[in-house]
Scaffold this active site. Structure first.
Site, PDB file in Angstrom:
ATOM      1  N   SER A  26       0.864  -1.179   0.000  1.00  0.00           N
ATOM      2  CA  SER A  26       0.000   0.000   0.000  1.00  0.00           C
ATOM      3  C   SER A  26       0.898   1.225   0.000  1.00  0.00           C
ATOM      4  O   SER A  26       2.056   1.159   0.401  1.00  0.00           O
ATOM      5  CB  SER A  26      -0.944  -0.003   1.212  1.00  0.00           C
ATOM      6  OG  SER A  26      -0.215  -0.138   2.427  1.00  0.00           O
ATOM      7  N   GLU A  28       1.317   5.606   0.650  1.00  0.00           N
ATOM      8  CA  GLU A  28       0.809   6.829   1.276  1.00  0.00           C
ATOM      9  C   GLU A  28       1.253   8.060   0.478  1.00  0.00           C
ATOM     10  O   GLU A  28       2.392   8.159   0.051  1.00  0.00           O
ATOM     11  CB  GLU A  28       1.310   6.942   2.717  1.00  0.00           C
ATOM     12  CG  GLU A  28       0.830   8.217   3.412  1.00  0.00           C
ATOM     13  CD  GLU A  28       1.318   8.315   4.845  1.00  0.00           C
ATOM     14  OE1 GLU A  28       0.934   7.427   5.639  1.00  0.00           O
ATOM     15  OE2 GLU A  28       2.075   9.259   5.161  1.00  0.00           O
ATOM     16  N   ASP A 120      -1.230  15.521  15.137  1.00  0.00           N
ATOM     17  CA  ASP A 120      -0.206  16.278  15.863  1.00  0.00           C
ATOM     18  C   ASP A 120      -0.836  17.420  16.637  1.00  0.00           C
ATOM     19  O   ASP A 120      -1.682  18.154  16.109  1.00  0.00           O
ATOM     20  CB  ASP A 120       0.831  16.847  14.887  1.00  0.00           C
ATOM     21  CG  ASP A 120       1.590  15.752  14.155  1.00  0.00           C
ATOM     22  OD1 ASP A 120       1.799  14.686  14.767  1.00  0.00           O
ATOM     23  OD2 ASP A 120       1.964  15.962  12.985  1.00  0.00           O
ATOM     24  N   PHE A 223      12.729  14.332  10.143  1.00  0.00           N
ATOM     25  CA  PHE A 223      11.577  13.474  10.421  1.00  0.00           C
ATOM     26  C   PHE A 223      11.828  12.620  11.662  1.00  0.00           C
ATOM     27  O   PHE A 223      10.963  12.494  12.538  1.00  0.00           O
ATOM     28  CB  PHE A 223      11.302  12.543   9.231  1.00  0.00           C
ATOM     29  CG  PHE A 223      10.719  13.209   8.018  1.00  0.00           C
ATOM     30  CD1 PHE A 223      10.186  14.473   8.079  1.00  0.00           C
ATOM     31  CD2 PHE A 223      10.711  12.545   6.797  1.00  0.00           C
ATOM     32  CE1 PHE A 223       9.641  15.087   6.954  1.00  0.00           C
ATOM     33  CE2 PHE A 223      10.179  13.133   5.666  1.00  0.00           C
ATOM     34  CZ  PHE A 223       9.648  14.412   5.743  1.00  0.00           C
ATOM     35  N   HIS A 273       3.704  -1.085   3.821  1.00  0.00           N
ATOM     36  CA  HIS A 273       3.124   0.227   3.535  1.00  0.00           C
ATOM     37  C   HIS A 273       4.263   1.191   3.246  1.00  0.00           C
ATOM     38  O   HIS A 273       5.151   1.384   4.074  1.00  0.00           O
ATOM     39  CB  HIS A 273       2.320   0.704   4.760  1.00  0.00           C
ATOM     40  CG  HIS A 273       1.572   1.977   4.522  1.00  0.00           C
ATOM     41  ND1 HIS A 273       0.453   2.048   3.726  1.00  0.00           N
ATOM     42  CD2 HIS A 273       1.772   3.247   4.993  1.00  0.00           C
ATOM     43  CE1 HIS A 273      -0.009   3.284   3.719  1.00  0.00           C
ATOM     44  NE2 HIS A 273       0.785   4.026   4.467  1.00  0.00           N
TER      45      HIS A 273
END
Length: 303
Positions: A26, A28, A120, A223, A273
């Site tokens: 999958s 994103e 967040d 990140f 993913h």
């Protein structure tokens, strides 16, 4: 190369060959913010759609404009590609009533899969009225959604400890979540230990590893600092001196991700993913290496 390393590589490739036809992927994406980004976004969507992913997801921004954009993009992905498109949904700064209206609209539009997240916290805020668990409960009250939730092999940055983080995940699964997708990671042992702890805790849903193909190491460091992800020293060494060499960085990043996936397949993982960052090159190359080919239309390799 030593005989040990040659033998190890052969084992990994043998396991990969045996798994072909039983690997699910999958992808994103996030809502593009400019016309140029939007053009590349759709290029990436269409190219990766040929790999027949299990679903694609679209993130949910912190402001109302991004939120509306997510909704329109999800509908357009379904119309253009026929793929299962799963919007991210967060409960920060949105009332339960407003969330219920959003969810009902998704249901009326034929959207049956949602990635449910707390979201967040705004800068300077330490209080929230709803959490991911509350959102899962709300979704199940509206309809029988397929729900993906987040998991953190290296512990959520705000969790009191690893055990409380695991308990919170179990509550979301028990409330009706279908699967957990992990934060990206590079320490494979952390993921495997986390998966074992989930089994011991009675979590029997798929713990899907989130894979981030790296092409910008400085961006990755930012990140990782925000998400409590450990970057192994060997990665710093591999990317050393490549700040201005994007093409070589892509090759290094793809190699790292491919090795990770091969090891995870050997450990029995069959769902992955990919955090694409709206770019198709690395993810497409990795999937091709896994045996997931766009030309395999008559005999699809994704189950």
């Amino acid at each position: 190369m030593s005989l040990f390393h040659i033998h190890h590589r052969e084992i990994l490739n043998h396991n990969l060959a045996e798994r072909q036809g039983h690997i699910n992927v999958s992808f994103e994406f996030f809502p593009p913010r400019t016309s140029e980004m939007e053009e590349y976004f759709w290029h990436s969507i269409h190219r990766l759609s040929k790999l027949k992913p299990k679903f694609v997801s679209v993130t949910y921004g912190a402001n109302s404009g991004d939120k509306k954009r997510t909704y329109s993009i999800i509908k357009e992905i379904k119309e253009r590609t026929g793929l299962e498109a799963a919007p991210h949904l967060t409960c920060i700064d949105t009332s339960p009533t407003a969330l219920q209206e959003i969810v009902q609209e998704y249901w009326r539009s034929g959207i049956r899969h949602i990635v449910a997240l707390r979201g967040d916290l705004p800068i300077g805020s330490s209080r929230q009225d709803m959490y991911g668990l509350d959102l899962v409960v709300l979704l199940k009250k509206v309809g029988d959604f397929e729900i993906s939730v987040a998991a953190y092999p290296e512990v959520h940055p705000e969790a009191r400890n690893a055990q409380s983080d695991l308990i919170n995940l179990k509550k979301k699964i028990d409330a009706g979540a279908s699967r957990a997708i992990t934060q990206f990671f590079f320490d494979i042992e952390s993921y495997l230990r986390f998966r074992d702890r989930c089994l011991v805790a009675g979590i029997d849903t798929e713990i899907v590893p989130g894979i981030l193909p790296v092409f910008n190491f400085r961006q990755l460091q930012r990140f990782a600092a925000m998400t409590n992800v450990k970057i192994p020293h060997w990665m710093s060494v591999m990317f050393d001196g490549l700040d201005q060499d994007i093409e070589t960085s892509k090759m290094v990043g793809a190699s790292i991700a491919i090795d990770m996936v091969k090891i995870l397949i050997r450990e029995g993982v069959k769902d992955f993913h990919f955090y694409t960052l709206n770019r198709d090159e690395l993810t497409y190359a990795i999937c091709h290496t896994l045996g997931i080919r766009s030309e395999s239309r008559n005999t699809p390799v994704i189950s």
